[in-house]
Write a protein that holds these residues in place. Sequence first.
Motif, PDB file in Angstrom:
ATOM      1  N   ASN A 328      29.262 119.942-110.913  1.00 43.62           N
ATOM      2  CA  ASN A 328      28.098 120.717-111.326  1.00 43.62           C
ATOM      3  C   ASN A 328      27.110 120.930-110.175  1.00 43.62           C
ATOM      4  OD1 ASN A 328      26.569 122.186-113.160  1.00 43.62           O
ATOM      5  ND2 ASN A 328      25.345 120.397-113.755  1.00 43.62           N
ATOM      6  N   ILE A 329      27.659 121.382-109.041  1.00 36.92           N
ATOM      7  CA  ILE A 329      26.844 121.654-107.849  1.00 36.92           C
ATOM      8  C   ILE A 329      26.785 123.161-107.635  1.00 36.92           C
ATOM      9  CG2 ILE A 329      26.690 121.371-105.345  1.00 36.92           C
ATOM     10  CD1 ILE A 329      28.122 118.684-105.651  1.00 36.92           C
ATOM     11  N   ASN A 359      30.514 116.948 -96.683  1.00 39.86           N
ATOM     12  CA  ASN A 359      29.472 115.935 -96.491  1.00 39.86           C
ATOM     13  C   ASN A 359      28.283 116.198 -97.412  1.00 39.86           C
ATOM     14  OD1 ASN A 359      30.977 114.697 -94.513  1.00 39.86           O
ATOM     15  ND2 ASN A 359      29.828 115.547 -92.799  1.00 39.86           N
ATOM     16  N   ALA A 360      27.895 117.474 -97.530  1.00 36.36           N
ATOM     17  CA  ALA A 360      26.781 117.838 -98.407  1.00 36.36           C
ATOM     18  C   ALA A 360      27.120 117.551 -99.868  1.00 36.36           C
ATOM     19  CB  ALA A 360      26.431 119.316 -98.217  1.00 36.36           C
ATOM     20  N   GLN A 361      28.363 117.852-100.269  1.00 36.14           N
ATOM     21  CA  GLN A 361      28.794 117.587-101.651  1.00 36.14           C
ATOM     22  C   GLN A 361      28.721 116.101-101.975  1.00 36.14           C
ATOM     23  OE1 GLN A 361      32.678 119.332-101.515  1.00 36.14           O
ATOM     24  NE2 GLN A 361      31.969 121.380-102.040  1.00 36.14           N
ATOM     25  N   GLN A 362      29.179 115.277-101.046  1.00 32.82           N
ATOM     26  CA  GLN A 362      29.141 113.830-101.278  1.00 32.82           C
ATOM     27  C   GLN A 362      27.702 113.306-101.315  1.00 32.82           C
ATOM     28  OE1 GLN A 362      31.637 112.080 -98.268  1.00 32.82           O
ATOM     29  NE2 GLN A 362      33.452 113.228 -98.930  1.00 32.82           N
ATOM     30  N   ALA A 363      26.805 113.967-100.572  1.00 27.71           N
ATOM     31  CA  ALA A 363      25.416 113.510-100.536  1.00 27.71           C
ATOM     32  C   ALA A 363      24.675 113.811-101.827  1.00 27.71           C
ATOM     33  CB  ALA A 363      24.685 114.157 -99.349  1.00 27.71           C
ATOM     34  N   ILE A 364      25.090 114.862-102.562  1.00 28.13           N
ATOM     35  CA  ILE A 364      24.322 115.292-103.749  1.00 28.13           C
ATOM     36  C   ILE A 364      25.122 115.162-105.037  1.00 28.13           C
ATOM     37  CG2 ILE A 364      22.929 116.901-102.397  1.00 28.13           C
ATOM     38  CD1 ILE A 364      24.657 119.164-103.362  1.00 28.13           C
ATOM     39  N   GLU A 365      26.316 114.555-104.990  1.00 25.46           N
ATOM     40  CA  GLU A 365      27.146 114.526-106.197  1.00 25.46           C
ATOM     41  C   GLU A 365      26.529 113.704-107.323  1.00 25.46           C
ATOM     42  OE1 GLU A 365      30.888 112.954-105.078  1.00 25.46           O
ATOM     43  OE2 GLU A 365      30.138 110.975-104.500  1.00 25.46           O
ATOM     44  N   GLU A 366      25.625 112.789-106.989  1.00 27.23           N
ATOM     45  CA  GLU A 366      24.984 111.966-108.016  1.00 27.23           C
ATOM     46  C   GLU A 366      23.739 112.629-108.607  1.00 27.23           C
ATOM     47  OE1 GLU A 366      26.404 109.310-109.094  1.00 27.23           O
ATOM     48  OE2 GLU A 366      27.988 109.317-107.575  1.00 27.23           O
ATOM     49  N   GLN A 367      23.309 113.767-108.030  1.00 26.81           N
ATOM     50  CA  GLN A 367      22.103 114.431-108.524  1.00 26.81           C
ATOM     51  C   GLN A 367      22.420 115.342-109.698  1.00 26.81           C
ATOM     52  OE1 GLN A 367      19.909 114.722-104.137  1.00 26.81           O
ATOM     53  NE2 GLN A 367      19.824 116.423-105.552  1.00 26.81           N
ATOM     54  N   ASP A 368      21.392 115.546-110.537  1.00 31.40           N
ATOM     55  CA  ASP A 368      21.576 116.408-111.711  1.00 31.40           C
ATOM     56  C   ASP A 368      21.680 117.876-111.316  1.00 31.40           C
ATOM     57  OD1 ASP A 368      21.491 114.192-113.332  1.00 31.40           O
ATOM     58  OD2 ASP A 368      19.317 114.305-113.627  1.00 31.40           O
ATOM     59  N   GLU A 369      20.885 118.297-110.346  1.00 34.48           N
ATOM     60  CA  GLU A 369      20.883 119.698-109.935  1.00 34.48           C
ATOM     61  C   GLU A 369      21.101 119.809-108.431  1.00 34.48           C
ATOM     62  OE1 GLU A 369      17.267 121.450-111.231  1.00 34.48           O
ATOM     63  OE2 GLU A 369      17.723 121.259-113.371  1.00 34.48           O
ATOM     64  N   GLY A 370      22.320 119.522-108.027  1.00 37.73           N
ATOM     65  CA  GLY A 370      22.664 119.613-106.609  1.00 37.73           C
ATOM     66  C   GLY A 370      22.811 121.062-106.171  1.00 37.73           C
ATOM     67  N   SER A 371      22.397 121.345-104.940  1.00 33.71           N
ATOM     68  CA  SER A 371      22.451 122.714-104.429  1.00 33.71           C
ATOM     69  C   SER A 371      22.856 122.709-102.959  1.00 33.71           C
ATOM     70  CB  SER A 371      21.081 123.395-104.588  1.00 33.71           C
ATOM     71  OG  SER A 371      21.067 124.645-103.953  1.00 33.71           O
ATOM     72  N   ILE A 372      23.759 123.630-102.605  1.00 32.04           N
ATOM     73  CA  ILE A 372      24.184 123.823-101.216  1.00 32.04           C
ATOM     74  C   ILE A 372      24.049 125.313-100.892  1.00 32.04           C
ATOM     75  CG2 ILE A 372      26.057 123.615 -99.539  1.00 32.04           C
ATOM     76  CD1 ILE A 372      27.241 121.410-101.282  1.00 32.04           C
ATOM     77  N   ILE A 373      23.407 125.613 -99.769  1.00 32.62           N
ATOM     78  CA  ILE A 373      23.231 127.004 -99.332  1.00 32.62           C
ATOM     79  C   ILE A 373      23.806 127.147 -97.924  1.00 32.62           C
ATOM     80  CG2 ILE A 373      21.586 128.854 -98.816  1.00 32.62           C
ATOM     81  CD1 ILE A 373      19.652 127.559-100.771  1.00 32.62           C
ATOM     82  N   ILE A 374      24.752 128.057 -97.776  1.00 36.53           N
ATOM     83  CA  ILE A 374      25.318 128.372 -96.466  1.00 36.53           C
ATOM     84  C   ILE A 374      24.853 129.782 -96.101  1.00 36.53           C
ATOM     85  CG2 ILE A 374      27.403 128.595 -95.077  1.00 36.53           C
ATOM     86  CD1 ILE A 374      28.828 126.787 -97.040  1.00 36.53           C
ATOM     87  N   LYS A 375      24.180 129.895 -94.945  1.00 35.50           N
ATOM     88  CA  LYS A 375      23.564 131.171 -94.576  1.00 35.50           C
ATOM     89  C   LYS A 375      23.901 131.532 -93.139  1.00 35.50           C
ATOM     90  CE  LYS A 375      19.038 133.437 -94.093  1.00 35.50           C
ATOM     91  NZ  LYS A 375      17.580 133.271 -94.196  1.00 35.50           N
TER      92      LYS A 375
END
Length: 448
Positions: A328-329, A359-375
């Motif tokens: 749910n990221i 690495n970003a996915q593993q850092a936020i997988e425990e959060q309720d509203e994880g977000s990754i932006i690639i720009k």
Amino acid sequence: MVSKSIYYQLIFRIILIAVCALLVAFLFFKEQYILCGIFSMVFIGLSYSLVYFVNQTNRKIAYFFDAIKNEDFTLRFPEKLSVKSLEELNHSLNMLNTMIQDIYLKKQAQEQYYQEILRQADIGIFTINEKGHILYANPTVQNLLNYRPLNHVKQLKQIDPILYSLFESLEPFKSTLYSLGNERGNKELTLKCTPITIEEKKLLLVIVHDIQKELDDKETDSWVKLIRVLTHEIMNTITPITSISESILKYFKKGNELATAEEFGEIQIKNTAKGLEVIKEQGNDLMSFVQSYRTFLSVPEPDRELIQAKKFLEKVRLLLQEYTNVHNITLEVTCEPEDLELYIDEKQLTQILLNLGKNAQQAIEEQDEGSIIIKAGIDQQEKKYITVTDNGPGISTELLDEIFVPFFTTKNTGTGIGLSLSKQIMRLHGGSIRVVSNDSTTFTLSFE
């Protein structure tokens, strides 16, 4: 005050001349020729006096400005005269002379102060005009280039033709790394040429900095970090091998004598087999670690080509999407401008972005509203870039200096070469990778 006095003097003299001219005309028509002649002489005298007065004032002012132009501040006009207006004029000119002298001395002292700063500066500085003449060169740049005096840019050809080629066109350029070799060894210099305008004259300001010490310090620091990590990994692998080997050796040797076959039981055989299995596993781990080291050292030269950044980021998004959907990221990719092209090795850059994305996915997988932006985009310096940003807890300040060290990792799994390998790939692309971590973490890939 002075201008009013001179003004009144001129008005008074002109009135006298006008009155005298009227009297001459009146007496002439009355046929009073003797008086007419007398007042004609008075008229000529007043006219001459007016011309002399004006010329005297003009000569005095002109003489004053010539003295100022020649930086002669010893000039003094007499202030005790019979003519009050000239006395006030002389006093004002003397005051102005004193003020200009004070300003000149302060400016001269300030110029000497700045020149002393430039002479004592650790960086080399010199300026070149449009004809290639070197107007100023501080002692540091002459020491760095081992050439003095520096008078013209063509002298750089005698130092090194490659160095001269940088300045031959007399055009500004960005910071450039230059290696200067001579009988004293090699110097690693950074050169930066910036255009400036002084008194409507276009000049080039050149900054030369010896970064050899910084490079040596950085290299030593990198070796210390690498050795510390290697030592840690190798010791973690070897320590269990040593401990288990000592335990197994006790089954085969008691004191200085070897044990006989009859003394072995089923328990000793099983323990020996388990111990050998552990030794084999640790050995395989050590072999994998060494293989990772070999992989890091054998990164191939990038096979670069122009690719569409938007299409490239879409491909990366698809490769990362399966994991993000499960946890749910939110994963977002943007490209500005949409027709942006990157001159890169697509496989190598995909490897970097997948590593940063995971690495970003593993850092936020425990959060309720994880977000990754690639720009992808172009910055203010017209450099192309790709950023990977997550809203995770961030990286601690202590770890920021360590994360690019080969084999350094805070995870229970992994080799710890992902980020160091990414840095190596970006270096081969002529670019860089850096990280900023506060409320969020952003990795930035910059391309030249």
